[in-house]
Write a protein that holds these residues in place. Structure first.
Motif, PDB file in Angstrom:
ATOM      1  N   SER A  28      -8.335  -5.314   2.687  1.00 51.54           N
ATOM      2  CA  SER A  28      -7.030  -5.006   2.095  1.00 51.54           C
ATOM      3  C   SER A  28      -7.196  -4.222   0.807  1.00 51.54           C
ATOM      4  O   SER A  28      -6.472  -3.257   0.547  1.00 51.54           O
ATOM      5  CB  SER A  28      -6.247  -6.290   1.808  1.00 51.54           C
ATOM      6  N   SER A  37       0.051   2.760  -2.818  1.00 48.29           N
ATOM      7  CA  SER A  37       1.493   3.005  -2.859  1.00 48.29           C
ATOM      8  C   SER A  37       2.237   1.745  -2.441  1.00 48.29           C
ATOM      9  O   SER A  37       1.676   0.854  -1.791  1.00 48.29           O
ATOM     10  CB  SER A  37       1.875   4.164  -1.933  1.00 48.29           C
ATOM     11  N   ILE A  38       3.503   1.685  -2.812  1.00 53.54           N
ATOM     12  CA  ILE A  38       4.348   0.550  -2.416  1.00 53.54           C
ATOM     13  C   ILE A  38       4.460   0.480  -0.899  1.00 53.54           C
ATOM     14  O   ILE A  38       4.437  -0.601  -0.308  1.00 53.54           O
ATOM     15  CB  ILE A  38       5.746   0.676  -3.061  1.00 53.54           C
ATOM     16  N   GLN A  39       4.559   1.623  -0.243  1.00 51.78           N
ATOM     17  CA  GLN A  39       4.662   1.663   1.214  1.00 51.78           C
ATOM     18  C   GLN A  39       3.433   1.018   1.864  1.00 51.78           C
ATOM     19  O   GLN A  39       3.564   0.239   2.798  1.00 51.78           O
ATOM     20  CB  GLN A  39       4.810   3.102   1.702  1.00 51.78           C
ATOM     21  N   THR A  40       2.239   1.320   1.351  1.00 48.66           N
ATOM     22  CA  THR A  40       1.015   0.723   1.887  1.00 48.66           C
ATOM     23  C   THR A  40       1.025  -0.790   1.710  1.00 48.66           C
ATOM     24  O   THR A  40       0.667  -1.538   2.621  1.00 48.66           O
ATOM     25  CB  THR A  40      -0.229   1.336   1.217  1.00 48.66           C
ATOM     26  N   VAL A  41       1.441  -1.244   0.535  1.00 46.84           N
ATOM     27  CA  VAL A  41       1.513  -2.683   0.266  1.00 46.84           C
ATOM     28  C   VAL A  41       2.481  -3.361   1.233  1.00 46.84           C
ATOM     29  O   VAL A  41       2.157  -4.397   1.828  1.00 46.84           O
ATOM     30  CB  VAL A  41       1.928  -2.954  -1.196  1.00 46.84           C
ATOM     31  N   LEU A  42       3.652  -2.775   1.418  1.00 45.72           N
ATOM     32  CA  LEU A  42       4.652  -3.365   2.312  1.00 45.72           C
ATOM     33  C   LEU A  42       4.179  -3.362   3.766  1.00 45.72           C
ATOM     34  O   LEU A  42       4.325  -4.366   4.473  1.00 45.72           O
ATOM     35  CB  LEU A  42       5.983  -2.632   2.178  1.00 45.72           C
ATOM     36  N   LEU A  43       3.628  -2.240   4.217  1.00 47.03           N
ATOM     37  CA  LEU A  43       3.136  -2.174   5.595  1.00 47.03           C
ATOM     38  C   LEU A  43       1.981  -3.142   5.830  1.00 47.03           C
ATOM     39  O   LEU A  43       1.908  -3.792   6.878  1.00 47.03           O
ATOM     40  CB  LEU A  43       2.716  -0.746   5.942  1.00 47.03           C
ATOM     41  N   GLY A  45       1.499  -5.949   4.180  1.00 41.90           N
ATOM     42  CA  GLY A  45       2.103  -7.278   4.195  1.00 41.90           C
ATOM     43  C   GLY A  45       2.770  -7.608   5.524  1.00 41.90           C
ATOM     44  O   GLY A  45       2.591  -8.704   6.067  1.00 41.90           O
ATOM     45  N   VAL A  46       3.511  -6.663   6.065  1.00 41.06           N
ATOM     46  CA  VAL A  46       4.174  -6.882   7.361  1.00 41.06           C
ATOM     47  C   VAL A  46       3.137  -7.030   8.467  1.00 41.06           C
ATOM     48  O   VAL A  46       3.279  -7.876   9.361  1.00 41.06           O
ATOM     49  CB  VAL A  46       5.160  -5.728   7.668  1.00 41.06           C
ATOM     50  N   TRP A  49       1.567 -10.515   8.117  1.00 37.14           N
ATOM     51  CA  TRP A  49       2.544 -11.531   8.507  1.00 37.14           C
ATOM     52  C   TRP A  49       2.711 -11.574  10.028  1.00 37.14           C
ATOM     53  O   TRP A  49       2.682 -12.643  10.633  1.00 37.14           O
ATOM     54  CB  TRP A  49       3.883 -11.244   7.831  1.00 37.14           C
TER      55      TRP A  49
END
Length: 85
Positions: A28, A37-43, A45-46, A49
């Protein structure tokens, strides 16, 4: 102890779990360093999960809620069972 025997030693089980955690943290971190980027962090995380939920489905839901009365030994066992039906 053969390599194909079930792992039952609590210390080895904790070691195995710890190694999975370390691998997850390292990979990670590498992904986030390559593309911070925020997009990488969110993707990421999803993805984590949903992989956890899929694991829960495979190893708990199928065994507990679908009423199967046989021993569940893993993903390959489940796939073979489904293809044989």
């Amino acid at each position: 102890m053969k390599i194909t025997d079930d792992l039952k030693n609590p210390k080895l089980l904790w070691l195995k779990g710890s190694l999975f955690l370390i691998i997850s943290l390292i990979t990670s971190g590498i992904l986030l360093l390559q593309n911070p980027s925020i997009q990488t962090v969110l993707l990421l995380g999803v993805t984590i999960w949903s992989a956890c939920r899929f694991y829960y489905f495979l190893f708990y839901v199928l065994e507990q809620y679908l009423g199967r009365n046989r021993r569940y030994t893993g993903l390959m066992d489940e796939l073979l069972f489904l293809f044989r039906r």
